[in-house]
Structure formats: structure tokens, C-alpha cells
Design a protein around this motif. Sequence first.
Motif, PDB file in Angstrom:
ATOM      1  N   LEU A  68      61.004  48.375  29.838  1.00  0.00           N
ATOM      2  CA  LEU A  68      61.280  46.902  28.855  1.00  0.00           C
ATOM      3  C   LEU A  68      61.140  45.779  30.382  1.00  0.00           C
ATOM      4  O   LEU A  68      60.238  44.715  29.928  1.00  0.00           O
ATOM      5  N   ALA A  69      61.290  45.995  31.639  1.00  0.00           N
ATOM      6  CA  ALA A  69      61.324  44.975  32.737  1.00  0.00           C
ATOM      7  C   ALA A  69      59.098  44.549  32.133  1.00  0.00           C
ATOM      8  O   ALA A  69      58.877  42.929  32.845  1.00  0.00           O
ATOM      9  N   GLY A 136      69.266  33.266  33.171  1.00  0.00           N
ATOM     10  CA  GLY A 136      69.591  35.284  32.480  1.00  0.00           C
ATOM     11  C   GLY A 136      68.628  34.740  31.335  1.00  0.00           C
ATOM     12  O   GLY A 136      68.889  35.510  30.779  1.00  0.00           O
ATOM     13  N   HIS A 137      67.489  34.080  31.117  1.00  0.00           N
ATOM     14  CA  HIS A 137      67.525  34.123  29.636  1.00  0.00           C
ATOM     15  C   HIS A 137      65.670  33.544  29.824  1.00  0.00           C
ATOM     16  O   HIS A 137      65.463  32.765  31.217  1.00  0.00           O
ATOM     17  N   LEU A 138      64.837  34.106  29.272  1.00  0.00           N
ATOM     18  CA  LEU A 138      63.360  34.727  29.446  1.00  0.00           C
ATOM     19  C   LEU A 138      62.761  33.037  29.579  1.00  0.00           C
ATOM     20  O   LEU A 138      61.900  32.145  30.316  1.00  0.00           O
ATOM     21  N   PRO A 139      63.461  32.410  28.496  1.00  0.00           N
ATOM     22  CA  PRO A 139      63.173  30.506  28.647  1.00  0.00           C
ATOM     23  C   PRO A 139      62.711  30.108  29.874  1.00  0.00           C
ATOM     24  O   PRO A 139      61.659  29.158  29.934  1.00  0.00           O
ATOM     25  N   GLY A 140      63.505  30.009  30.301  1.00  0.00           N
ATOM     26  CA  GLY A 140      64.256  29.323  31.432  1.00  0.00           C
ATOM     27  C   GLY A 140      62.890  30.091  32.338  1.00  0.00           C
ATOM     28  O   GLY A 140      63.136  29.302  33.158  1.00  0.00           O
ATOM     29  N   LEU A 141      62.512  31.128  32.730  1.00  0.00           N
ATOM     30  CA  LEU A 141      61.648  31.383  33.163  1.00  0.00           C
ATOM     31  C   LEU A 141      60.218  30.569  33.272  1.00  0.00           C
ATOM     32  O   LEU A 141      59.718  30.283  33.625  1.00  0.00           O
ATOM     33  N   MET A 142      60.279  31.278  32.246  1.00  0.00           N
ATOM     34  CA  MET A 142      59.013  30.045  31.146  1.00  0.00           C
ATOM     35  C   MET A 142      58.648  29.445  31.305  1.00  0.00           C
ATOM     36  O   MET A 142      58.093  28.101  31.345  1.00  0.00           O
ATOM     37  N   LEU A 210      57.397  36.213  42.488  1.00  0.00           N
ATOM     38  CA  LEU A 210      58.819  37.273  43.302  1.00  0.00           C
ATOM     39  C   LEU A 210      60.190  36.481  43.030  1.00  0.00           C
ATOM     40  O   LEU A 210      61.437  36.547  42.017  1.00  0.00           O
ATOM     41  N   LEU A 211      60.160  34.944  43.931  1.00  0.00           N
ATOM     42  CA  LEU A 211      61.910  34.590  44.196  1.00  0.00           C
ATOM     43  C   LEU A 211      62.221  33.604  42.647  1.00  0.00           C
ATOM     44  O   LEU A 211      62.869  33.860  42.240  1.00  0.00           O
ATOM     45  N   TYR A 212      61.011  32.956  41.823  1.00  0.00           N
ATOM     46  CA  TYR A 212      61.825  32.409  40.805  1.00  0.00           C
ATOM     47  C   TYR A 212      62.395  33.502  39.361  1.00  0.00           C
ATOM     48  O   TYR A 212      63.186  33.583  39.779  1.00  0.00           O
ATOM     49  N   ALA A 213      61.483  34.243  39.837  1.00  0.00           N
ATOM     50  CA  ALA A 213      62.036  36.044  39.191  1.00  0.00           C
ATOM     51  C   ALA A 213      63.283  36.391  39.098  1.00  0.00           C
ATOM     52  O   ALA A 213      64.261  36.833  37.983  1.00  0.00           O
ATOM     53  N   TYR A 214      63.114  36.588  40.292  1.00  0.00           N
ATOM     54  CA  TYR A 214      64.043  37.467  41.054  1.00  0.00           C
ATOM     55  C   TYR A 214      65.859  36.489  41.000  1.00  0.00           C
ATOM     56  O   TYR A 214      66.537  37.282  39.987  1.00  0.00           O
ATOM     57  N   LEU A 215      65.748  35.155  41.184  1.00  0.00           N
ATOM     58  CA  LEU A 215      66.667  34.649  40.727  1.00  0.00           C
ATOM     59  C   LEU A 215      66.940  33.855  39.755  1.00  0.00           C
ATOM     60  O   LEU A 215      68.611  33.839  38.907  1.00  0.00           O
ATOM     61  N   ILE A 216      65.962  33.891  38.510  1.00  0.00           N
ATOM     62  CA  ILE A 216      66.363  33.210  37.030  1.00  0.00           C
ATOM     63  C   ILE A 216      66.565  34.353  36.179  1.00  0.00           C
ATOM     64  O   ILE A 216      67.788  34.122  35.293  1.00  0.00           O
ATOM     65  N   LEU A 217      66.240  35.154  36.854  1.00  0.00           N
ATOM     66  CA  LEU A 217      65.822  36.707  35.404  1.00  0.00           C
ATOM     67  C   LEU A 217      66.904  37.192  36.448  1.00  0.00           C
ATOM     68  O   LEU A 217      66.263  38.376  36.074  1.00  0.00           O
ATOM     69  N   PRO A 218      68.447  37.475  37.015  1.00  0.00           N
ATOM     70  CA  PRO A 218      68.955  38.622  37.788  1.00  0.00           C
ATOM     71  C   PRO A 218      69.510  39.894  36.826  1.00  0.00           C
ATOM     72  O   PRO A 218      69.393  40.662  37.169  1.00  0.00           O
ATOM     73  N   ASP A 219      69.758  39.862  35.605  1.00  0.00           N
ATOM     74  CA  ASP A 219      70.409  41.393  34.905  1.00  0.00           C
ATOM     75  C   ASP A 219      68.609  41.717  34.571  1.00  0.00           C
ATOM     76  O   ASP A 219      68.194  41.823  34.506  1.00  0.00           O
ATOM     77  N   GLN A 220      69.586  42.910  34.763  1.00  0.00           N
ATOM     78  CA  GLN A 220      69.018  44.494  34.005  1.00  0.00           C
ATOM     79  C   GLN A 220      67.856  44.346  32.701  1.00  0.00           C
ATOM     80  O   GLN A 220      66.912  44.486  33.503  1.00  0.00           O
ATOM     81  N   THR A 222      66.801  41.887  31.258  1.00  0.00           N
ATOM     82  CA  THR A 222      66.113  40.578  30.976  1.00  0.00           C
ATOM     83  C   THR A 222      64.994  40.493  32.846  1.00  0.00           C
ATOM     84  O   THR A 222      64.534  40.100  32.964  1.00  0.00           O
ATOM     85  N   ARG A 223      64.832  42.041  33.117  1.00  0.00           N
ATOM     86  CA  ARG A 223      64.675  41.731  34.711  1.00  0.00           C
ATOM     87  C   ARG A 223      62.527  41.761  34.556  1.00  0.00           C
ATOM     88  O   ARG A 223      62.273  42.470  32.983  1.00  0.00           O
ATOM     89  N   LEU A 224      62.072  41.568  35.145  1.00  0.00           N
ATOM     90  CA  LEU A 224      61.067  41.462  35.457  1.00  0.00           C
ATOM     91  C   LEU A 224      60.625  41.867  36.621  1.00  0.00           C
ATOM     92  O   LEU A 224      60.705  42.649  37.513  1.00  0.00           O
ATOM     93  N   LEU A 225      59.115  42.752  36.034  1.00  0.00           N
ATOM     94  CA  LEU A 225      58.631  43.657  36.708  1.00  0.00           C
ATOM     95  C   LEU A 225      58.372  44.123  38.366  1.00  0.00           C
ATOM     96  O   LEU A 225      59.130  44.642  39.001  1.00  0.00           O
ATOM     97  N   THR A 226      58.603  42.244  39.061  1.00  0.00           N
ATOM     98  CA  THR A 226      58.602  42.187  40.714  1.00  0.00           C
ATOM     99  C   THR A 226      59.776  43.074  40.841  1.00  0.00           C
ATOM    100  O   THR A 226      59.758  43.063  41.807  1.00  0.00           O
ATOM    101  N   PRO A 227      61.023  41.512  40.513  1.00  0.00           N
ATOM    102  CA  PRO A 227      61.732  42.670  41.253  1.00  0.00           C
ATOM    103  C   PRO A 227      62.210  43.600  40.635  1.00  0.00           C
ATOM    104  O   PRO A 227      63.421  44.439  41.713  1.00  0.00           O
ATOM    105  N   ALA A 228      62.404  44.534  39.957  1.00  0.00           N
ATOM    106  CA  ALA A 228      62.561  45.991  39.478  1.00  0.00           C
ATOM    107  C   ALA A 228      61.366  47.294  40.609  1.00  0.00           C
ATOM    108  O   ALA A 228      62.439  47.126  41.038  1.00  0.00           O
TER     109      ALA A 228
END
Lengths: 276, 311
Positions: A68-69, A136-142, A210-220, A222-228
Motif C-alpha cells: 500500500l505504501a 492525512g490526505h495524499l493531495p496535501g503532500l502532492m 522523508l520529512l514532509y511525507a512523514y509529517l503530512i501523511l502520518p496514518d498507516q 496513507t503512509r508513503l515508503l520512506t516513512p514506512a
Amino acid sequence: MQKLSWQMQLLISMVLGSVALSTLWPLFYVLVTSSRTLNDYLTNIYGIPKEFTFSNFQILWKNYSLGLAARNTIEVVGISMVCCLTLSSLAGFGLAKYPYRGSKYVNWAFIAIMLLPSTVLIIPIYLVLSKLHLVGHLPGLMIVYIATNIPFSVFFLRAAFKAVPDSILEAARIDGAGFFRTFRSIAMPSAKASFTTLAVLQFLGMWNELLYAYLILPDQSTRLLTPALANIGGRYTSNPPLVAAALVITATPTLVLLAFSSKYLVRGVTSGIGSS
Amino acid sequence: MHKTLEHVSESQSGAVPRSKRRKTSLTRQRERIGMLSSLPALIFVIALMFFPIGFATWLSFEKTNGVYYHFIGLKNYTALFSSPLVHQVFRTNLKFLIAIPVVITLGSLTSVLLYQEIYGWRFYRFVFFLPSVLSASVTGIIFRTAFTYDGPVNSALKIFGFQPINFLVHANSAIFVISLALIWAGFGYAMLILLSGLTAIDSDLFLAAQVDGAGWWRQFQYIVIPSIRNQLVFVTTINIMYTFTSLFGFIFVMTAGGPLFSTTTVDYLVFQKAFSSQDMGQGSALAILVFGIIALLTLTQAKYLRTDAQD
């Protein structure tokens, strides 16, 4: 430059060879470890694996939702890249070939903001995005990836479009081609190499972030690969093969990309400074 | 005579405005196209980069957890300047600077050897750049795994009869390991930048030097180094900036700033203040300080760069 004596060449080759080994060996070690079972690894951490297993990858995919990540990462990176490249090439072309009153300042603005570190932006961006309910939503990080990648991209593409001869553009205009037509049929094809270079750089930047991905998508979910990966690496220190498998999953796309596009990447890396 | 001239100039001046008018409408249309095409990108950058700088500046005068705001003037800044932790963190950052001379030295030596097309140079160029495409989280975890107490490095030390070292739980050895990761990940990039400077050197210079009897080392000293001055300045400043702004990924996965803040860097402290201790005002003040340092470095770099006239 003066050729070195063969003794010197040999010595240097040995030194460079060992530096190369120190680069390649850890990666090779991670790859081997990722296909070992924990027991096998613990009996001898340098040993040759007795059996190859994909169980680490399966566990990560099923229990730690790394699949999923990976999908989230591909979605965020893909959409962000398409949007950022589109906006940047439009702006780059406009600024290169359609100067207007104040376009110089717009150009300066992009250059001035280019080196802004994410350290300065994380707090205000986080607050803005949470106000907009985008944390917590993908568009936010986008939108963060799109915006932070625009300045360098505009700078880079503007230089590429500058090199397109005015006479060709003028000829196209006389033939009745409008802005978009000229952009698509003349500007883009002539800047293809720069465009590819930029796409490669953007992919690496976004995929590895890593930094934005970790902060903006904290939930399991919607998590991305680097924070995972950071999470797995922090929690399963006693299971190196599992961590190694997560490393392999995260690193493989970037290494494959390097193998296929090192020519473009070298161009891109060295374009940051006026030596081209 | 005088009259005819006047007449001529009059008739010309009568013609000019017409063509000028035509030109303006075309120029105006082109200006509109330029403006419209750069507008979307500009809006994104204003909304998510320029506005946040202003917002962060405002936040730096507030006491806030992101929900309640309360103006406190310069108190965040005075608190930072008098905080022993902040002093310690800046000292830690300075310690990380030791990686830079290593990166520059390794980078310039290898780039010269690649430039000389030493046997296998294409292979080396590829391999040395390889770590640059890896995420800081990947590199960080590789190094942390390698240097854990029962990890591969200590196993190797034991084979050679040394005592295993608990690298990551002591401040200085942890900084050493992180610096090693920085060098490993960073020198390939420096090498490529410097190589791009080398390829621009006029090779006649080397011939002339050889005629004058200058050996390899003298050529390196007196031709290579001065010729790649710009690249050296660039690589140095970019690395210093990196040290103050982009160590987060490495610290986050390798030590999480510990033991006891001893590997906490400035950018990591901003993150911690804002998102662990909910002190976004002080976090912003620190971020603005970092911003100031970066701006200063950029200006210094511009002063030392010998720029050729570019548009």
C-alpha cells in the motif's frame, strides 16, 4: 594532464577499487540479507545464505502494508511530477520567450526561493494544510511537492527554452501556430533532453523525500515508503533481514533509474552551476 | 533646406506612431501570454513558499501550539539565544562540518583521476555516484544496521581481535558514524560537480606546464585547483547548507537525536520543538534563524563565485 607512471596507476586503481568496494559491498550485503531467514542470519551474519527466501518481502507486503505504501508513493510522485512538469514548462517557456513587464522579477523570485530549506517551511505549511483539512490526505503532500519543485524546474527549463532559436518560433507564428501549438510542436521537442533530465531529478527528489511525507501523511493507510521504511527500521532492529527487505523495496526503483538514465542524471547534477 | 528637413522629420514622426501602435498590440498580446503561462506556477510558489516564510516570521513572535496564539514579541528569540540546548545543538552542527573537507578532498582527487581517464573510470564514476540517488532514510538505516552493537562492523572488529564498540549510544562515536554516512552518500555528487569543472579546462594549459617541466602534483596544484575554483566554492557552500538544513533524514532514522540530544541538529530541533513539544512559536524562531544562515551563505557564495556574464 601528465600521465601517471604505471606503478602509480596500479596503486591508485587499488585505492579506488577499495573505495568502490566500500560503496558496492553494503548494497550487496543488504540485498543478500533481505533474502535470508532471521535464524540463518543470526547463525552467521556474514555467511552465505543456506536458502533463499522471499518471506521477508511477503511479510512486509501483507503485515506491514508496504504494498500500500508503495502504491501511495507511486500515486503521489506520479501526479506531482505530471503537475509540476506541466506548470514549470509553461512558466519556463513563457519567461524565456514571452517577456512581459515584471517578468524579470518573477524570474528572480523563482531563483531566490530555489534554495529555501524545508526546515523553514515545515511549521507554516503544516498549519496551513491542517487548516485546509489536507493533512492525512495524499493531495496535501502532492501540492507541497509540486510547489517546492517548481522554482528549480522553472529555472532549469527556462534556460533550455532560451536555447530554442527565435527564428523558428517566429516562423511558426507566421504559419499561424498559437502559443500551445508552438509550445507542443516546437519548444517541447527541442527541450526534450532537458525535460527528461528534470523528470529524473524530480523523481529522485520526491521518491526519497522523508520529512514532509512523514509529517503530512502520518496514518498507516496513507503512509508513503520512506516513512514506512523509517518506521520498520526503528521498530525491528532485532530483525535485520526484514529491515533489509524494506531497504531493497525502497531503494530499487532509484537504482534502476540510475542504471538507465545516468547520462541524464549527470547532466542534471552538473547543471546547477554555470559550467555548462 | 531647414524646412525640408523639418518636413521629412514630420512625415516620419507621423508614420512612427502607427507602426508603434501595431507593435504594441502584438507585444501586449505576447506579454499577456507570458504572464498567463507563468501565473499558475507563480501562484503555487507564492502560496506554499513565499507566504509560509511570512507566516513563519509571524509565528516566531507568538507563543502557540497551532491552536492558541498569543503575541510575546521577541521572547522566542531571547529564549533561544539563552538556551544551553540550542548552543549545544549548534555546536553539534559544527561538528558535522568535519565531513566536508573529507568530501571535498575525496571528490577532487577522484574527479582528477576520472578526468585523466584512469583504467575503469566509467565504472568508478557510476559506482561513486550510486549512493547519491538513495534516500537519506535508506543510507541512514544501512549505516545504523551496520554499526549496531551486534552488527556487521562489530563482528568484523571481533574477528580482528578488537573489542566491539557501542557506536550509536555515545555522542562522539554516533556523530562519527553519521558523518561517515554523509561522506559515503555525498562525495559522488561533489566528484561530478568538480569533474564538470575539469572538463572545461583548456588542455593546452597542461601541455605548456609539461614543457615547463611541471609534474603531476604541481599541475594539480597550479592548474587544476585554480581552474575549478567556482566548483569548489559551490560544493563547499552547498555542503555547509546541507549540514544546517538537511540532516533530518539521517538523524531521524539513525539516532533520533539522542543519546540525550547529543546528535540533535538544528533542523531536527525545529522538527522536535514543533511536533513533539508543540512549541511552534519557538520552532519557527529557530527556523527563521536557519533561514538567515542560509541567506548569508548564499550571499557569501555569490561574492566568491567568479561569474561569467550570463543572462
